[in-house]
Motif scaffolding. Structure first.
Motif, PDB file in Angstrom:
ATOM      1  N   GLY A  89      54.688 -65.533 -58.432  1.00 16.63           N
ATOM      2  CA  GLY A  89      55.581 -64.427 -58.104  1.00 16.63           C
ATOM      3  C   GLY A  89      55.137 -63.732 -56.830  1.00 16.63           C
ATOM      4  N   VAL A  90      56.117 -63.360 -55.971  1.00 13.09           N
ATOM      5  CA  VAL A  90      55.796 -62.747 -54.674  1.00 13.09           C
ATOM      6  C   VAL A  90      56.609 -61.471 -54.516  1.00 13.09           C
ATOM      7  CG1 VAL A  90      55.758 -63.021 -52.171  1.00 13.09           C
ATOM      8  CG2 VAL A  90      55.308 -64.996 -53.652  1.00 13.09           C
ATOM      9  N   GLY A  91      55.957 -60.445 -53.976  1.00  8.55           N
ATOM     10  CA  GLY A  91      56.627 -59.191 -53.656  1.00  8.55           C
ATOM     11  C   GLY A  91      56.260 -58.772 -52.249  1.00  8.55           C
ATOM     12  N   MET A  92      57.255 -58.378 -51.447  1.00  4.65           N
ATOM     13  CA  MET A  92      57.028 -57.958 -50.066  1.00  4.65           C
ATOM     14  C   MET A  92      57.279 -56.462 -49.980  1.00  4.65           C
ATOM     15  SD  MET A  92      56.343 -60.988 -48.829  1.00  4.65           S
ATOM     16  CE  MET A  92      56.435 -60.798 -47.040  1.00  4.65           C
ATOM     17  N   TYR A  93      56.331 -55.728 -49.407  1.00  4.42           N
ATOM     18  CA  TYR A  93      56.426 -54.268 -49.329  1.00  4.42           C
ATOM     19  C   TYR A  93      56.197 -53.830 -47.895  1.00  4.42           C
ATOM     20  CZ  TYR A  93      55.863 -54.276 -54.422  1.00  4.42           C
ATOM     21  OH  TYR A  93      56.023 -54.496 -55.763  1.00  4.42           O
ATOM     22  N   SER A  94      56.811 -52.663 -47.603  1.00  2.00           N
ATOM     23  CA  SER A  94      56.522 -52.012 -46.317  1.00  2.00           C
ATOM     24  C   SER A  94      55.195 -51.317 -46.422  1.00  2.00           C
ATOM     25  CB  SER A  94      57.613 -51.009 -45.968  1.00  2.00           C
ATOM     26  OG  SER A  94      57.603 -49.952 -46.915  1.00  2.00           O
ATOM     27  N   LEU A  95      54.692 -50.841 -45.281  1.00  2.00           N
ATOM     28  CA  LEU A  95      53.402 -50.142 -45.320  1.00  2.00           C
ATOM     29  C   LEU A  95      53.468 -48.872 -46.155  1.00  2.00           C
ATOM     30  CD1 LEU A  95      52.269 -50.538 -41.590  1.00  2.00           C
ATOM     31  CD2 LEU A  95      51.341 -51.724 -43.605  1.00  2.00           C
ATOM     32  N   ALA A  96      54.684 -48.320 -46.342  1.00  2.00           N
ATOM     33  CA  ALA A  96      54.851 -47.106 -47.157  1.00  2.00           C
ATOM     34  C   ALA A  96      54.996 -47.426 -48.626  1.00  2.00           C
ATOM     35  CB  ALA A  96      56.066 -46.348 -46.683  1.00  2.00           C
ATOM     36  N   GLY A  97      54.980 -48.733 -48.975  1.00  2.00           N
ATOM     37  CA  GLY A  97      55.072 -49.114 -50.368  1.00  2.00           C
ATOM     38  C   GLY A  97      56.483 -49.352 -50.825  1.00  2.00           C
ATOM     39  N   GLY A 112      51.190 -49.976 -58.859  1.00  2.00           N
ATOM     40  CA  GLY A 112      49.942 -50.218 -59.557  1.00  2.00           C
ATOM     41  C   GLY A 112      48.763 -49.865 -58.684  1.00  2.00           C
ATOM     42  N   ASP A 113      47.584 -49.983 -59.267  1.00  2.00           N
ATOM     43  CA  ASP A 113      46.371 -49.644 -58.514  1.00  2.00           C
ATOM     44  C   ASP A 113      46.178 -50.574 -57.325  1.00  2.00           C
ATOM     45  OD1 ASP A 113      45.860 -47.634 -60.276  1.00  2.00           O
ATOM     46  OD2 ASP A 113      44.509 -48.825 -61.554  1.00  2.00           O
ATOM     47  N   ASP A 114      46.558 -51.840 -57.502  1.00  2.00           N
ATOM     48  CA  ASP A 114      46.391 -52.789 -56.406  1.00  2.00           C
ATOM     49  C   ASP A 114      47.303 -52.429 -55.226  1.00  2.00           C
ATOM     50  OD1 ASP A 114      48.812 -55.261 -57.034  1.00  2.00           O
ATOM     51  OD2 ASP A 114      48.461 -53.541 -58.345  1.00  2.00           O
ATOM     52  N   LEU A 115      48.545 -52.014 -55.520  1.00  2.00           N
ATOM     53  CA  LEU A 115      49.488 -51.627 -54.460  1.00  2.00           C
ATOM     54  C   LEU A 115      49.000 -50.367 -53.760  1.00  2.00           C
ATOM     55  CD1 LEU A 115      52.121 -52.122 -52.969  1.00  2.00           C
ATOM     56  CD2 LEU A 115      53.297 -50.808 -54.781  1.00  2.00           C
ATOM     57  N   THR A 116      48.531 -49.427 -54.512  1.00  2.00           N
ATOM     58  CA  THR A 116      47.994 -48.175 -53.932  1.00  2.00           C
ATOM     59  C   THR A 116      46.827 -48.483 -53.000  1.00  2.00           C
ATOM     60  OG1 THR A 116      48.656 -46.964 -55.910  1.00  2.00           O
ATOM     61  CG2 THR A 116      47.032 -45.923 -54.482  1.00  2.00           C
ATOM     62  N   ALA A 117      45.943 -49.384 -53.424  1.00  2.00           N
ATOM     63  CA  ALA A 117      44.801 -49.744 -52.579  1.00  2.00           C
ATOM     64  C   ALA A 117      45.259 -50.443 -51.317  1.00  2.00           C
ATOM     65  CB  ALA A 117      43.851 -50.637 -53.377  1.00  2.00           C
ATOM     66  N   ALA A 118      46.304 -51.315 -51.434  1.00  2.00           N
ATOM     67  CA  ALA A 118      46.831 -52.014 -50.259  1.00  2.00           C
ATOM     68  C   ALA A 118      47.452 -51.043 -49.266  1.00  2.00           C
ATOM     69  CB  ALA A 118      47.837 -53.069 -50.701  1.00  2.00           C
ATOM     70  N   MET A 119      48.129 -50.002 -49.761  1.00  2.00           N
ATOM     71  CA  MET A 119      48.721 -48.996 -48.880  1.00  2.00           C
ATOM     72  C   MET A 119      47.616 -48.251 -48.112  1.00  2.00           C
ATOM     73  SD  MET A 119      51.630 -47.619 -51.514  1.00  2.00           S
ATOM     74  CE  MET A 119      52.045 -46.188 -50.509  1.00  2.00           C
ATOM     75  N   GLN A 120      46.423 -48.246 -48.674  1.00  2.00           N
ATOM     76  CA  GLN A 120      45.296 -47.588 -48.011  1.00  2.00           C
ATOM     77  C   GLN A 120      44.523 -48.573 -47.126  1.00  2.00           C
ATOM     78  OE1 GLN A 120      43.054 -45.970 -51.217  1.00  2.00           O
ATOM     79  NE2 GLN A 120      44.626 -44.435 -51.749  1.00  2.00           N
ATOM     80  N   GLY A 121      45.060 -49.781 -46.991  1.00  2.00           N
ATOM     81  CA  GLY A 121      44.430 -50.764 -46.125  1.00  2.00           C
ATOM     82  C   GLY A 121      43.376 -51.611 -46.819  1.00  2.00           C
ATOM     83  N   VAL A 144      48.572 -58.654 -38.361  1.00  2.00           N
ATOM     84  CA  VAL A 144      48.901 -59.643 -37.328  1.00  2.00           C
ATOM     85  C   VAL A 144      48.420 -59.091 -35.989  1.00  2.00           C
ATOM     86  CG1 VAL A 144      50.712 -60.940 -36.163  1.00  2.00           C
ATOM     87  CG2 VAL A 144      50.875 -60.468 -38.627  1.00  2.00           C
ATOM     88  N   ASN A 145      47.521 -59.847 -35.360  1.00  2.00           N
ATOM     89  CA  ASN A 145      46.957 -59.423 -34.079  1.00  2.00           C
ATOM     90  C   ASN A 145      46.355 -58.022 -34.145  1.00  2.00           C
ATOM     91  OD1 ASN A 145      47.704 -61.855 -32.834  1.00  2.00           O
ATOM     92  ND2 ASN A 145      49.750 -61.051 -32.352  1.00  2.00           N
ATOM     93  N   GLY A 146      45.673 -57.737 -35.249  1.00  2.00           N
ATOM     94  CA  GLY A 146      44.982 -56.462 -35.408  1.00  2.00           C
ATOM     95  C   GLY A 146      45.877 -55.325 -35.837  1.00  2.00           C
ATOM     96  N   THR A 147      47.177 -55.609 -36.137  1.00  2.00           N
ATOM     97  CA  THR A 147      48.087 -54.523 -36.519  1.00  2.00           C
ATOM     98  C   THR A 147      48.628 -54.784 -37.917  1.00  2.00           C
ATOM     99  OG1 THR A 147      48.727 -54.242 -34.210  1.00  2.00           O
ATOM    100  CG2 THR A 147      50.166 -53.290 -35.885  1.00  2.00           C
ATOM    101  N   LYS A 148      48.626 -53.724 -38.749  1.00  2.00           N
ATOM    102  CA  LYS A 148      49.196 -53.824 -40.089  1.00  2.00           C
ATOM    103  C   LYS A 148      50.706 -53.801 -39.983  1.00  2.00           C
ATOM    104  CE  LYS A 148      45.302 -51.405 -42.179  1.00  2.00           C
ATOM    105  NZ  LYS A 148      44.892 -50.183 -42.920  1.00  2.00           N
ATOM    106  N   VAL A 149      51.363 -54.807 -40.549  1.00  2.00           N
ATOM    107  CA  VAL A 149      52.829 -54.889 -40.442  1.00  2.00           C
ATOM    108  C   VAL A 149      53.509 -54.759 -41.803  1.00  2.00           C
ATOM    109  CG1 VAL A 149      52.737 -56.262 -38.343  1.00  2.00           C
ATOM    110  CG2 VAL A 149      52.734 -57.402 -40.565  1.00  2.00           C
ATOM    111  N   GLY A 150      52.772 -54.912 -42.881  1.00  2.00           N
ATOM    112  CA  GLY A 150      53.385 -54.803 -44.205  1.00  2.00           C
ATOM    113  C   GLY A 150      52.373 -55.142 -45.299  1.00  2.00           C
ATOM    114  N   ILE A 151      52.913 -55.293 -46.556  1.00  2.00           N
ATOM    115  CA  ILE A 151      52.059 -55.559 -47.722  1.00  2.00           C
ATOM    116  C   ILE A 151      52.655 -56.729 -48.495  1.00  2.00           C
ATOM    117  CG2 ILE A 151      51.196 -54.653 -49.910  1.00  2.00           C
ATOM    118  CD1 ILE A 151      51.264 -51.875 -48.641  1.00  2.00           C
TER     119      ILE A 151
END
Length: 483
Positions: A89-97, A112-121, A144-151
């Motif tokens: 299963g795959v889910g695509m999120y923006s940096l804002a979740g 979830g806790d994993d998503l919250t941690a991902a939003m924090q980088g 990508v190239n040193g820039t966060k583009v999504g989750i």
């Protein structure tokens, strides 16, 4: 006490194996959990590498710059492709979740806790266990190239891994339980193997304590307990032998006391009889002796005979009392000469009993001893032979040298002495058989004779069979002095 030892034995093994079993179970659980987490981490790292490579290629193919807008535009396409590639299963999120795409809304609709941690980088995952099924939600920021583009968030099923772990735990549990049970049964059998013989030993010792010395223990074992049982049985056997010896000594002591009592009774009677005779004839002589020469001569004759009899009895008692004294004044003497002299003098007494003495003694039979004690020895032996031999029989006295030993033998014909009497014939106060003559025997002659022979470090023995009794004496020969 032994039951307590057995209980402690079993309880000790039970506690040891229980603690060991719990520690083993805890150690296995922790190691399996650590292995599962390591497997999950490795799997998720590989998943992250593969998905990152795909996203970078997608950005490079379309020649877009690394920005967040492009990620949101192609989120659905990338999510669909990733879902087919990784079969999870795959889910695509923006940096804002914000959820941009999901392959299964029931899984990714909630945070979830994993998503919250991902939003924090950060990269993180959570484990969910529902009805025996284990699933992992794994989220990380896409760079990508040193820039966060999504989750990106993955849902991966690890149920087979945990089922395998549970099966392994169950197998180890049952194996450990089987080993524990076998060890406990072995401990129980071993405790019985050790304590059952100890119980029997305790019971046997109680019987010995109560006086039963016939108890026996036989263990067919070659270990320490078998040796203990053998030593215990040997100890009981030695105790029994000691008690038998004590009982025999007690019986012999009682018999000796009885002999002494009979001896003193006889001595009392024998002393009383001549004294009564002497007193009676003394009174008769005082009253009528001067007037009647016949009564005077008869009375004096009886007084002399009874006085001599009393004198001989007193001498025998004195000889018996001196029997235990050490030898003194030993010298080189001719035993044959003394024997011939005693035989000649005792022949007169033998003739009175219608018996004869025939002496065959070699010359120069020298021994180291006391002449008066040897004379007393020969008198006692010949006196006994005269008393106990048959009427009109011949008493044979022999003496000769044999292998540096002077051998003396006095043989007479008469009543055979039984083996039981022969065993006790040298004991003080003991009289074998019955003698009917004018002088009663007090049972001291042979006892005194043996003490004299012992003083001279010789040997004396008596044999009796077929109506013939023989006393044999051996004394060490002393060669003649050279001039």
């Amino acid at each position: 006490m032994i039951r307590t030892i057995r209980a402690k034995f079993i309880l000790g093994f039970f506690v040891i194996f229980t603690v060991f079993f719990l520690i083993l179970n805890q150690w296995v659980t922790r190691n399996i959990e650590a292995g599962n987490r390591s497997t999950i981490s490795d799997s998720l790292i590989d998943l992250k590498k593969n998905s990152n490579n795909y996203i970078r290629q997608s950005f490079l193919t379309h020649h877009f710059t690394s920005d967040e807008i492009y990620f949101e535009q192609i989120a659905e396409d990338m999510g669909t492709d990733l879902q087919h590639t990784v079969s999870d299963g795959v889910g695509m999120y923006s940096l804002a979740g914000e959820l941009l795409y999901t392959s299964d809304k029931s899984i990714f609709k909630a945070g979830g806790d994993d998503l919250t941690a991902a939003m924090q980088g950060k990269t993180a995952y959570t484990i969910a266990m529902i009805n025996g099924e284990v699933s992992i939600l794994y989220a990380y920021p896409v760079v990508v190239n040193g820039t966060k583009v999504g989750i990106i968030r993955f849902a991966k099923d690890f149920t087979p891994l945990y089922e395998q772990s549970r099966a392994m735990k169950r197998t180890i549990f049952f194996i450990a339980l089987a080993v524990f049970t076998a060890a406990f049964l072995f401990s129980y059998i071993l405790s019985r193997h050790v304590t059952v013989p100890l119980v029997k030993l305790m019971q046997a010792s109680n019987e010995v304590k109560d006086g039963n010395l016939h108890v026996r223990i036989a263990f067919k074992r070659k270990d320490e307990i078998g040796s203990l049982a053998t030593n215990f049985s040997s100890m009981i056997e030695k105790l029994r032998e000691q008690f038998l010896t004590i009982e025999k000594d007690r019986d012999r002591l009682e018999e000796l006391i009885n002999h002494r009592k009979r001896f003193f009774d006889n001595v009392t009677h024998e002393l009383k009889t001549p004294l009564t005779t002497i007193m009676g004839y003394s009174e008769i002589i005082l009253m009528n002796g001067a007037k009647d020469p016949v009564i005077f001569q008869k009375g004096m004759g009886h007084i002399m005979d009874e006085s001599k009899r009393l004198h001989d009895m007193v001498l025998r008692l004195l000889e018996m009392s001196k029997a235990s004294e050490g030898a003194n004044n030993f010298e080189r003497i001719d035993a044959a000469c003394i024997l011939r002299d005693v035989s000649e003098s005792m022949a007169i007494k033998a003739k009175r009993y219608k018996k004869t003495i025939h002496c065959k003694a070699s010359h120069d039979l020298f021994v180291y001893g006391q002449s008066d004690r040897l004379r007393q020895l020969f008198i006692n032996l010949l006196d006994n032979a005269i008393k106990y031999s048959s009427a009109y029989s011949e008493i044979v006295v022999e003496a000769h040298l044999d292998a540096q030993a002077v051998k003396i033998m006095v043989t007479n014909e008469g009543e055979t002495i039984s083996p039981d009497n022969l065993k006790k014939i040298f004991e003080p106060y003991y009289r074998a058989g019955s003698v009917v003559n004018e002088e009663a025997s007090a049972g001291l002659g042979l006892s005194i004779s043996k003490s004299i022979v012992d003083e001279h470090q010789g040997l004396i023995r008596i044999t009796s069979n077929n109506g013939q009794t023989s006393v044999q004496i051996e004394l060490s020969f002393m060669e003649a002095e050279r001039k």
